[in-house]
Design an enzyme around this catalytic site. Structure first.
Site, PDB file in Angstrom:
ATOM      1  N   GLY A 138      42.490  36.012  29.703  1.00 57.67           N
ATOM      2  CA  GLY A 138      42.110  35.221  28.544  1.00 57.67           C
ATOM      3  C   GLY A 138      40.610  35.044  28.448  1.00 57.67           C
ATOM      4  N   ASP A 166      46.216  26.456  37.534  1.00 55.88           N
ATOM      5  CA  ASP A 166      46.673  27.769  37.076  1.00 55.88           C
ATOM      6  C   ASP A 166      46.942  28.681  38.268  1.00 55.88           C
ATOM      7  OD1 ASP A 166      47.475  29.581  35.148  1.00 55.88           O
ATOM      8  OD2 ASP A 166      45.478  30.375  34.799  1.00 55.88           O
ATOM      9  N   LYS A 211      33.087  39.486  35.806  1.00 54.95           N
ATOM     10  CA  LYS A 211      33.964  38.946  34.764  1.00 54.95           C
ATOM     11  C   LYS A 211      33.095  38.674  33.534  1.00 54.95           C
ATOM     12  CE  LYS A 211      37.132  35.824  35.791  1.00 54.95           C
ATOM     13  NZ  LYS A 211      37.794  34.503  36.062  1.00 54.95           N
ATOM     14  N   LEU A 243      38.857  46.540  35.915  1.00 56.36           N
ATOM     15  CA  LEU A 243      39.885  46.133  36.874  1.00 56.36           C
ATOM     16  C   LEU A 243      41.036  45.401  36.220  1.00 56.36           C
ATOM     17  CD1 LEU A 243      37.546  44.790  39.710  1.00 56.36           C
ATOM     18  CD2 LEU A 243      38.692  47.010  39.612  1.00 56.36           C
ATOM     19  N   GLY A 244      40.777  44.737  35.109  1.00 59.28           N
ATOM     20  CA  GLY A 244      41.835  43.966  34.466  1.00 59.28           C
ATOM     21  C   GLY A 244      41.301  43.219  33.263  1.00 59.28           C
ATOM     22  N   GLN A 245      42.204  42.481  32.616  1.00 58.32           N
ATOM     23  CA  GLN A 245      41.869  41.751  31.401  1.00 58.32           C
ATOM     24  C   GLN A 245      42.607  40.416  31.425  1.00 58.32           C
ATOM     25  OE1 GLN A 245      40.001  42.956  28.555  1.00 58.32           O
ATOM     26  NE2 GLN A 245      40.217  40.943  27.597  1.00 58.32           N
ATOM     27  N   VAL A 247      37.374  42.321  33.370  1.00 52.09           N
ATOM     28  CA  VAL A 247      36.749  42.262  34.686  1.00 52.09           C
ATOM     29  C   VAL A 247      36.450  43.694  35.117  1.00 52.09           C
ATOM     30  CG1 VAL A 247      36.968  41.505  37.073  1.00 52.09           C
ATOM     31  CG2 VAL A 247      38.058  40.190  35.248  1.00 52.09           C
TER      32      VAL A 247
END
Length: 844
Positions: A536, A651, A554, A532-534, A540
């Site tokens: 730090g 964040d 994750k 799904l994504g990347q 995921v």
């Protein structure tokens, strides 16, 4: 011919004289309206809006004003020498003038009055004609800020504004309560920051027993200072510090008067302020930064609210939960208490002797050190010493505790309410307890128990220590034989130590543990098609468990030191949180070098794909975007105020806002979040974490973070949602270096429409969108104290607060972010697009 010339000359002279006369009359009229000099008002020399008068020393101004975001006109007093207007007194606070034709003058009966253009009296000093006796009166504004009405002949003061205060207590003022005449001089809050009408909070002296300052919400006690000890209020530990020293409480002829010692009155630009939320703050003028700042606040934690823990409960802002029962007491309703509802307080475990006639043992006292003693303390005039104070309490069955402070003996009857533990200051409270609950009851039994427990425990510990050392030595020798790589040995050792620590944390949080094998099957061996994504932290993946439940996994990158620290923090923080606008952590996996977090799956992924994606942004119309903005704010409110723990996210950004199937927002990624204890307002760090473009100035530059750091990030996020533009995409832009700079430029030009994303703009939503832009600018103001808190933000965007203040300049406007490169030319490719999280910034 000659006589004609003389007539012409005479006519010219007459015309010139007439012209001069007209000019003189015009000038006189102009001065009477705008600029008559002096500090005094009479029936002939009055103030007509917008004229003002100034005190003799130029300290205070008196005249008509309008609050921020209001067109209504009021007569008020404010500091003349200060650029930021602080209105310290308002005459017609409950009856404003609706236009700019108001008059402030002396009426025929000698009273001060505010009148509208139709000569209707909107406010009057309302002094009886028998007291005035004549209409020969005048009013003068003094350098102390006091407006006095006096007899012009004798100079006797008939009426003064200091005896009719509003929401501010100046250094020369006095707070009084007279028990004989029932006269009370206290000050009341404004209704809202834009509405000076009488609010619901009142600050006054409570003198039913030992005097103390209280804030009332209607008739209910909202806050209290603790009783007066003869030198200070016991419930305000800071009374000995510089900015609260010098206060004095005098008692004379049944009149209690709180004032500031004369040597401290010289502090011109300082006052106590009761705001519209019921909090008292000491405000001081910062000449260097040119703004007012709060040097002290009465309510800093939830423990400062009256009766936070109920009867016989004690509140300690340093503990979690903050409320606990006093020794010898237990919750009245155990289930409610455990759920965080402490209003019903605690009850005694064992009745006192005077309540239980069958008991043969005498009651005793347990000492509570450095506490804010309970409400409704009573004098004990017969007690000359602490022993006398103790004896008098013990002889009175209704006496539940006592304290002896500065030669003053205080007793309390029945229930004890509003006790707070301090780190310093306060007083020692002696709590009456049944003999069975006293510490000294079973000293011999305790000694026997200590011997019976400590000796065997010591032997067992010694044996385990020997066994551990032998086992550790054996393992070490075995590793030396089996391992060929020294580096791998070091990594494995660190992994085992980390696993032990994490497993302890997981057991503590009772978070479900998932098997690695099941997660591998759920994600098809972590296939790239399910990625799904990347971040730090690491990649995921989407997964589906055998029961059909969809999850997001994750996975900690093995090379990511940052991700490991985030893993620990996220487990500790988010496992304690439950809210509809926070992503839910389902569990985690710890096996060998593998560490993973398992979340509920969000089918619409993150918000940035919708906001910045050219194809899909049209699916988010204004109503959906407003729902997302409101949901994020409510999630933040839960983190800051409503959750069991106070969390600062640190964040907050669009990529960390996930959307469920109904496009409801959920805040995610708590790897950098920080838990605040309830007494903490601000913290410092040497390790600045967050994302460029979302960090507040005080955090990025000085490492200081607080609720207002998240508010700044929320403001940036709000403006990005409305504009459809990233904050950092303006580098090298011809109009501004950031989105904040661009919005500020449009605000100053009163031209905000070009900011709005074209796909969401509709005339019927224009006012609501512009209101949200203004709220966004209020959130990103440079100075911390200027930014609203989250509860105020929610009220603003939902129009519960109608009149919004004008924002000050945002942080970082006109100051480009520093780059590590030596080149002075902007390179658009090198800047972050908000996808990378920064973990360390060198403060300058």
């Amino acid at each position: 011919m000659k006589w004609r010339q003389e007539i012409c000359s005479f006519t010219c002279y007459r015309s010139v004289l007439l012209l001069l006369l007209l000019l003189l009359l015009s000038f006189t009229s102009f001065c009477s309206r705008f600029c008559f000099a002096g500090d005094t008002i009479t029936s002939a020399n009055f103030i007509k809006d917008p004229a003002t008068i100034i005190s003799n020393g130029g300290v205070f101004s008196l005249g008509f004003f309008s609050p921020l975001n209001s067109t209504r006109r009021y007569v008020g007093i404010w500091f003349q020498k200060i650029s930021s207007q602080a209105v310290v007194w308002v005459a017609n606070r409950d009856n404003p003038v609706k236009d700019t034709a108001g008059i402030f003058t002396i009426s025929n009966d000698g009273n001060l009055v505010v009148m509208d253009s139709n000569n209707n009296i909107l406010w009057s000093s309302n002094v009886s004609s028998s007291v005035i006796g004549t209409d020969n009166t005048s009013a003068q504004i003094l350098d102390s800020g006091n407006l006095v009405l006096k007899d012009s002949t004798s100079g006797v003061i008939i009426w003064e504004s200091f005896k009719h205060p509003c929401d501010k207590f100046l250094t020369s003022m006095k707070i009084k309560t007279n028990t004989r005449t029932k006269e009370v001089i206290g000050y009341t809050s404004w209704n809202t920051p834009s509405d000076p009408s009488t609010g619901k909070f009142l600050f006054q002296l409570d003198v039913h027993n030992i005097p103390e300052a209280v804030i009332l919400n209607g008739r209910d006690t909202f806050w209290r200072s603790g009783p007066w000890s003869g030198q200070s209020f016991i419930g305000i530990p800071e009374m000995n510090s510089v900015y609260l020293s010098g206060y004095n409480l005098a008692i004379e002829d049944q009149t209690y008067t709180l004032s500031l010692a004369s040597k401290y009155v010289a502090r011109e630009f300082s006052y106590l302020f009761l705001n519209s939320q019921g909090n008292v703050q000491q405000m001081d003028w910062d000449a260097e930064k040119q703004h007012w700042s709060a040097s002290w606040s009465a309510q800093k934690t939830e423990c400062d609210l009256y009766g936070a823990c109920g009867a016989f409960g004690i509140c300690n802002a340093k503990t979690s939960p903050v409320c606990s029962c006093l020794r010898g007491f237990e919750p009245k309703h155990e289930e409610e208490w455990n759920q965080g509802n402490w209003s019903n307080g605690c009850v005694r475990k064992t009745p006192l002797k005077c309540e239980n006639r069958s008991s043969t043992e005498e009651d005793g006292f347990s000492k509570l050190e450095m506490v804010k003693v309970p409400f409704l303390a009573e004098w004990s005039n017969s007690s000359a010493s602490v022993d006398d104070c103790r004896r008098d309490c013990l002889e009175n069955c209704r006496c539940s505790s006592y304290a002896f402070e500065n030669e003053i003996c205080m007793h309390w009857r029945n229930a004890l309410i509003d006790i707070q533990k301090f780190e310093r200051g306060g007083a020692d409270l002696y709590l009456r307890m049944a003999f069975a609950d006293l510490d000294s009851n079973n000293v011999r039994d305790k000694k026997r128990i200590t011997i019976a427990v400590v000796v065997p425990a010591t032997l067992v510990t010694f044996i385990f220590a020997i066994a551990f050392c032998w086992k550790w030595k054996t393992k070490k020798q075995k590793k030396k034989i089996m391992m060929t790589s020294g580096e791998r040995e070091k990594n494995l050792k660190q992994t085992r130590e980390s696993d032990n620590m994490i497993e302890d944390d997981i057991k503590l949080e009772e978070l479900p543990l998932y098997d690695f094998e099941k997660l591998a099957i759920a994600t098809n061996e972590f296939d790239m098609s399910n990625k799904l994504g990347q971040g730090g932290f690491g990649p995921v993946y989407k997964g589906r468990l055998l029961n059909g439940q969809e999850i997001a996994v994750k996975r900690l990158s093995r090379a990511s030191k940052q991700g490991y620290e985030e893993f620990i923090n996220e487990v500790r923080v988010i496992s304690k949180l439950q809210h509809r606008n926070l992503v839910r952590l389902l569990g985690c996996c710890i096996e060998g070098e593998e560490k993973m977090l398992i979340y509920e799956y969000m089918p619409n992924l993150s918000l940035d794909a919708f906001i910045f994606g050219s194809r899909v942004k049209k699916f988010l119309d204004w109503s959906k975007r407003f729902n997302i903005i409101d949901g994020i704010a409510r999630g933040l409110l839960y983190l800051h105020r409503d959750s069991r723990l106070k969390i600062i996210h640190r964040d907050l950004k669009v990529s960390n806002i996930l959307l469920d199937k109904d496009l409801n927002p959920k805040i995610s990624d708590f790897g950098m979040a920080r838990i605040f204890y309830s007494n903490e307002v601000q913290a410092n760090t040497l390790r600045v974490v967050g994302t460029y473009g979302y960090m507040s100035p005080e955090y990025a530059m000085q490492g200081q973070f607080s609720e207002k750091s998240d508010v700044f990030s929320f403001g940036v996020l709000l403006l990005e949602i409305i504009s459809g533009k990233r904050n950092t995409e303006f580098y090298g832009h011809q109009h501004a270096i950031s989105l904040l700079g661009f919005v500020w430029k449009l605000w100053m030009e009163d031209n905000l429409i070009p900011l709005i994303e074209p796909t969401i703009y509709e005339p019927r939503y224009q006012l609501e969108i512009l209101r949200c832009i203004q709220v966004g600018l209020l959130c990103v103001q440079e100075f911390v104290n200027d930014r609203p808190n989250v509860s105020t933000i929610i009220s603003m965007i939902n129009s519960e607060i109608v009149d919004l203040p004008s924002p000050n300049q945002p942080g970082f406007v006109g100051r480009p972010y520093e780059s590590s490169t030596e080149s002075s030319q902007p390179n658009l490719d090198k800047y972050s697009t908000n996808n990378v999280t920064v973990t360390t910034i060198a403060a300058r």
